[in-house]
Enzyme design. Structure first.
Site, short mmCIF file in Angstrom:
data_model
loop_
_atom_site.label_atom_id
_atom_site.label_comp_id
_atom_site.label_asym_id
_atom_site.label_seq_id
_atom_site.Cartn_x
_atom_site.Cartn_y
_atom_site.Cartn_z
N HIS A 99 0.87 -1.18 0.00
CA HIS A 99 0.00 0.00 0.00
C HIS A 99 0.92 1.24 0.00
O HIS A 99 2.04 1.18 0.53
CB HIS A 99 -0.83 -0.05 1.29
CG HIS A 99 -1.89 0.99 1.42
ND1 HIS A 99 -1.62 2.28 1.81
CD2 HIS A 99 -3.23 0.93 1.24
CE1 HIS A 99 -2.75 2.96 1.86
NE2 HIS A 99 -3.75 2.16 1.52
N GLN A 145 -4.72 -5.18 7.05
CA GLN A 145 -5.79 -6.05 6.52
C GLN A 145 -5.88 -7.37 7.29
O GLN A 145 -6.71 -8.22 6.94
CB GLN A 145 -5.52 -6.36 5.04
CG GLN A 145 -5.62 -5.16 4.12
CD GLN A 145 -7.04 -4.61 4.03
OE1 GLN A 145 -8.01 -5.32 4.27
NE2 GLN A 145 -7.17 -3.34 3.74
N CYS A 158 -4.67 2.41 -3.68
CA CYS A 158 -3.43 2.93 -3.08
C CYS A 158 -2.27 1.95 -3.29
O CYS A 158 -1.45 1.74 -2.37
CB CYS A 158 -3.60 3.24 -1.59
SG CYS A 158 -4.72 4.58 -1.28
N ASP A 170 2.98 -4.46 8.20
CA ASP A 170 1.76 -3.67 8.04
C ASP A 170 0.58 -4.65 8.13
O ASP A 170 0.30 -5.38 7.19
CB ASP A 170 1.84 -2.97 6.68
CG ASP A 170 0.49 -2.44 6.21
OD1 ASP A 170 -0.52 -2.63 6.90
OD2 ASP A 170 0.46 -1.83 5.13
N LYS A 198 -10.40 -0.81 10.38
CA LYS A 198 -10.48 -2.01 9.55
C LYS A 198 -10.69 -3.24 10.42
O LYS A 198 -10.67 -4.37 9.94
CB LYS A 198 -9.20 -2.16 8.73
CG LYS A 198 -9.04 -1.07 7.68
CD LYS A 198 -7.81 -1.31 6.84
CE LYS A 198 -7.33 -0.07 6.14
NZ LYS A 198 -8.09 0.24 4.94
N1 PLP Z 1 -1.82 -0.82 4.64
C1 PLP Z 1 -2.77 -1.52 4.03
C2 PLP Z 1 -2.47 -2.90 3.55
C3 PLP Z 1 -4.05 -0.96 3.88
O1 PLP Z 1 -5.02 -1.66 3.29
C4 PLP Z 1 -4.28 0.36 4.35
C5 PLP Z 1 -5.58 1.00 4.12
O2 PLP Z 1 -6.28 0.72 3.18
C6 PLP Z 1 -3.25 1.02 4.99
C7 PLP Z 1 -2.03 0.41 5.11
C8 PLP Z 1 -3.44 2.40 5.55
O3 PLP Z 1 -4.34 2.34 6.60
P1 PLP Z 1 -4.91 3.69 7.26
O4 PLP Z 1 -5.41 4.51 6.12
O5 PLP Z 1 -5.99 3.22 8.17
O6 PLP Z 1 -3.78 4.32 7.96
#
Ligand code: PLP
Length: 387
Positions: free
Chosen positions: A104, A184, A345, A181, A207
């Site tokens: 992401h 998900q 993203c 990270d 999430k």
């Molecule tokens: N990493 C992953 C794999 C994501 O799906 C997302 C959000 O879609 C993020 C990071 C960023 O999360 P946040 O926008 O809640 O900080």
């Protein structure tokens, strides 16, 4: 559009159980106060609830101590915190940071910024055409210059579940620090940071059936203690004078300013809710949703699933010949169905697959097989209209 809503955009954010909504509302209605500062009963109660939440979250991911849990705005802020505090202070010109093609933007851009600041090298571990990290290539990249390896637990764009323990082991062999990270992963995998062996792990509350604007960074205590503060302000200090300032202990050293108190309490309430359901059957249920997606997507003419890893979560990213993903999203919306379309993203990943974006239906434990069937019926209807 007069159709009952089917929510299939869970990878973007999940819905919240009533217990979380009521907990938030109750906090603001009955308990609202700032934390850590007051001697009055309301402040003491808010502080106790806030700190209890930290304990609940520590237990949820099996951290050794609640001091290893830092409240952040979400995953994005957690990556930036580690990039700016740990990486920026440690990395030099010849050092390497490794990420993967699956990431992401929030696990790409903070490392690009660190690259600009320190002159370090940013290496990208490639993925296969099915969307799985190529372990041999990953292993080849890891060497004595590698200081940080950062990868997602589950890809939001493709649904690939990464072999995080194996990747961590490989990275650790060359002495690198590992950031995962987990944005998900919280509703799909049991998370045990000690078993995985990672140094940092992050996720977002929204999430994981919790509120927006709250998330956590887990970090190993010894590392957090060594790291310089990232932001300055109230609560992160021990003593301030114009001659100099000393900092508070971990985790408060990284929590400058008034935190998202209600958010943290709401997140813990979500975890409590999730802990009352039978996780094994929830997992089996989501697996059956994934299988249903695979079965039904193969019946639609011209549909190509992007991301066909053997180990996949209930995310189905797809394109249909000659149809723009946004058009699919719009026609599904007209049938009461919420999915996502676009680059998710993950622009570099889309580029890798030679596409601009996908339509993505993402399901979680509260979705039903009937909903998956409805979604694919609606996709077929949209295809016929748009073809
Ligand atoms: N990493 C992953 C794999 C994501 O799906 C997302 C959000 O879609 C993020 C990071 C960023 O999360 P946040 O926008 O809640 O900080």
């Amino acid at each position: 559009n007069d159709a009952p809503i089917i929510y299939a955009d869970n990878a973007a954010t999940t819905q919240k159980p009533l217990s979380v909504i009521r907990r938030l509302s109750n906090f603001y209605a009955e308990e609202n106060s700032n934390v850590h500062r007051g001697v009055h009963a309301l402040s003491e109660a808010a502080t106790a609830a806030f700190e209890d939440s930290r304990k609940i979250i520590a237990k949820f991911i099996n951290a050794q101590s609640e001091a290893e849990i830092i409240f952040t705005k979400g995953t994005t802020e957690a990556v930036n915190l580690v990039a700016q505090s740990y990486a920026r202070s440690q990395l030099k010109t010849n050092d390497k940071v490794i990420i993967t093609e699956l990431e992401h933007h929030s696990n790409i851009v903070p490392w690009q910024i660190v690259k600009e600041q320190t002159g370090c090298e940013l290496c990208i571990a490639p993925v296969s055409t099915s969307g799985e990290v190529l372990l041999e290539e990953f292993e080849k990249l890891c060497d004595e210059r590698t200081k940080i390896v950062s990868f997602s637990h589950i890809s939001n764009a493709l649904g690939t579940i990464n072999p995080v323990t194996e990747l961590t082991k490989i990275a650790k062999l060359c002495g690198a620090k590992v950031f995962i990270d987990g944005a998900q992963a919280t509703l799909h995998e049991a998370i045990d940071v000690q078993k995985i062996g990672c140094d940092f792990y992050a996720f977002s509350g929204h999430k994981a059936i919790g509120p927006t604007g709250i998330g956590i960074l887990y970090g190993k205590l010894n590392l957090l203690e060594e790291m310089p503060p990232w932001q300055g302000g109230g609560d992160m200090i021990e003593k301030v004078s114009f001659k100099g300032t000393t900092y508070n202990n971990v985790p408060y050293k990284f929590e400058a300013g008034t935190p998202n108190i209600a958010g943290a309490i709401g997140l813990a309430e979500g975890i409590k809710y999730y802990s009352t359901i039978d996780l094994q059957s929830a997992k089996e249920h989501t697996r059956s949703l994934t299988k249903k997606c695979e079965e039904l997507s193969s019946c639609i003419s011209g549909l190509r699933v992007i991301g066909t890893a053997t180990n996949k979560s209930s995310i189905c990213s797809f394109i249909i010949d000659n149809i723009h993903p946004n058009d699919i999203g719009t026609l599904l919306d007209q049938q009461g169905i919420a999915i996502r379309s676009g680059h998710h993203c993950a622009m570099p990943l889309m580029e890798k697959f030679g596409i601009k974006g996908t339509a993505r239906a993402s399901f979680t434990f509260y979705n039903t097989i009937e909903e998956v069937e409805q979604v694919f019926k609606a996709i077929e209807k949209a295809r016929k209209i748009l073809a």
